[in-house]
Design an enzyme around this catalytic site. Structure first.
Site, short mmCIF file in Angstrom:
data_model
loop_
_atom_site.label_atom_id
_atom_site.label_comp_id
_atom_site.label_asym_id
_atom_site.label_seq_id
_atom_site.Cartn_x
_atom_site.Cartn_y
_atom_site.Cartn_z
N ASN A 9 0.88 -1.18 0.00
CA ASN A 9 0.00 0.00 0.00
C ASN A 9 0.91 1.23 0.00
OD1 ASN A 9 -1.77 2.07 0.55
ND2 ASN A 9 -2.33 1.33 2.60
N LYS A 11 0.10 4.25 -0.31
CA LYS A 11 -0.53 5.45 0.29
C LYS A 11 -0.28 6.67 -0.60
CE LYS A 11 -0.18 3.21 4.74
NZ LYS A 11 -0.12 3.31 6.19
N HIS A 95 -9.41 0.75 5.00
CA HIS A 95 -8.13 0.99 5.67
C HIS A 95 -8.37 1.92 6.87
CE1 HIS A 95 -4.10 2.41 6.52
NE2 HIS A 95 -3.68 1.32 5.92
N GLU A 167 -5.18 -5.35 10.56
CA GLU A 167 -4.20 -4.29 10.77
C GLU A 167 -4.50 -3.55 12.08
OE1 GLU A 167 -2.25 -3.07 6.79
OE2 GLU A 167 -3.95 -1.76 7.17
N SER A 212 3.56 -2.32 10.37
CA SER A 212 5.00 -2.36 10.62
C SER A 212 5.66 -3.68 10.23
CB SER A 212 5.30 -1.98 12.08
OG SER A 212 4.89 -0.65 12.34
#
Ligand code: PGA
Length: 250
Positions: A9, A11, A95, A167, A212
Site C-alpha cells: 500500500n 498510500k 483501511h 491491521e 509495521s
C-alpha cells in the site's frame, strides 16, 4: 492450500517518476515464480501507468479505495468499473486511515466492498482495533463489528471472494508490529468468526497481517498458521525490502 498474498500500500507517496522507478526496481528484482501473489497499490493517478509497466509481470495492480456508488454525480470519487477499466484486480477497502481520517463507517465500507465485488475486483477488507480498544479488552468486539457489517450486507460467499487484512491501528506506521502470537490470535478469531457462517469459505479465505511489517519480521509473522501474507505500507516503498518480504511468504 491458501496461496499467500503480499500487497504493498503505497498510500499518498511518490511522484510519476518515482512510481516508474520503483516499479522498474521491483520488476528487475522479482523472482519468476514467487510462492506468494504480489499486489501493488499506487495512488489513483498513477494506476494507469503502473498497469502499463506491470503488464505480463508477476505483479497485480490494486487501488487504495473505491466509491460505493456505481456512477453518477459524486465529485472526486472513483468507481469500481473505472478501476477495473485501467487494469486493477484488487482494491483496499476500510483501511484504518479511511476509517479514522475520513470517517468511512462500517456500513459505507461494506457498500464499498459490495461495489468492488460486483465489478469483479478483489476487495482487501481491512479490520483492526485501536490501542485503547486492545487495552480495554475490546479487540474481538471491534473486529466482529467490522467483519459483520460486510457479512451482513454481502454474505460469506462474497467475503470469500475477497481478502481480509488484520491491521491493528497501533501497529500501523509506528514501527511496533504485533507479535506473531498476537497476530495469530486475532487471525484465528477472524477465521472462526467467518467459519460460523461457512466453514469452507473460512478455511479458504486469505487473512493478511498489516502493521509495521519489514524485511526483519516478515518471516516470523508469515509463519503463523492463520497468517496468509501481509499488507505492507512503509516497507513497500523500498524495492529491495519489499522483495525480501515477498520472498518470506511461502
Ligand atoms: P505500515 O502500514 O506497514 O507502514 O505500518 C501498513 C498499512 O497501513 O497498510
Amino acid at each position: 492450500m491458501r496461496r499467500p498474498i503480499v500487497a504493498g500500500n503505497w498510500k499518498m507517496h511518490g511522484s510519476r517518476s518515482e512510481t516508474a522507478a520503483l516499479i522498474e526496481e521491483l520488476l528487475s528484482g522479482a523472482p519468476a515464480k514467487p510462492a506468494a501473489a504480489c499486489v501493488i497499490c499506487p495512488p489513483f493517478v498513477y494506476l494507469q501507468e503502473a498497469a502499463r509497466l506491470l503488464r505480463d509481470s508477476i505483479f497485480s495492480l490494486g487501488a487504495q479505495d473505491v466509491c460505493a456508488e456505481a456512477h453518477g454525480a459524486f465529485t472526486g470519487e472513483i468507481s469500481a468499473a473505472m478501476l477495473k477499466d485501467v487494469g486493477c484486480e484488487y482494491v483496499i477497502v476500510g483501511h484504518s486511515e479511511r476509517r479514522l481520517l475520513y470517517r468511512d463507517g462500517d456500513q459505507l465500507i461494506a457498500r464499498k466492498f459490495a461495489a468492488a465485488h460486483a465489478r469483479g475486483l478483489v476487495p482487501i477488507l481491512c479490520v483492526g482495533e485501536q490501542l485503547a480498544d486492545r487495552e480495554a479488552g475490546r479487540t474481538n468486539e471491534v473486529i466482529t463489528r467490522q467483519l459483520d457489517a460486510v457479512l451482513e450486507l454481502c454474505g460469506a460467499g462474497a467475503l470469500g471472494h475477497g481478502v481480509i487484512a488484520y491491521e491493528p491501528v497501533w501497529a500501523i506506521g509506528t514501527g511496533r508490529n504485533a507479535t506473531p502470537d498476537q497476530a495469530q490470535e486475532v487471525h484465528a478469531f477472524i477465521r472462526a468468526r467467518v467459519g460460523e457462517r461457512d466453514a469452507k469459505i473460512a478455511a479458504a479465505t486469505r487473512i493478511l497481517y498489516g502493521g509495521s511489517v519489514k524485511a526483519g519480521n516478515a518471516a516470523e509473522l508469515f509463519e503463523m498458521p492463520d497468517v496468509d501474507g501481509g499488507l505492507i505500507g512503509g516497507a513497500s516503498l523500498k524495492g529491495d525490502e519489499f522483495l525480501t518480504i515477498l520472498a518470506a511468504a511461502r
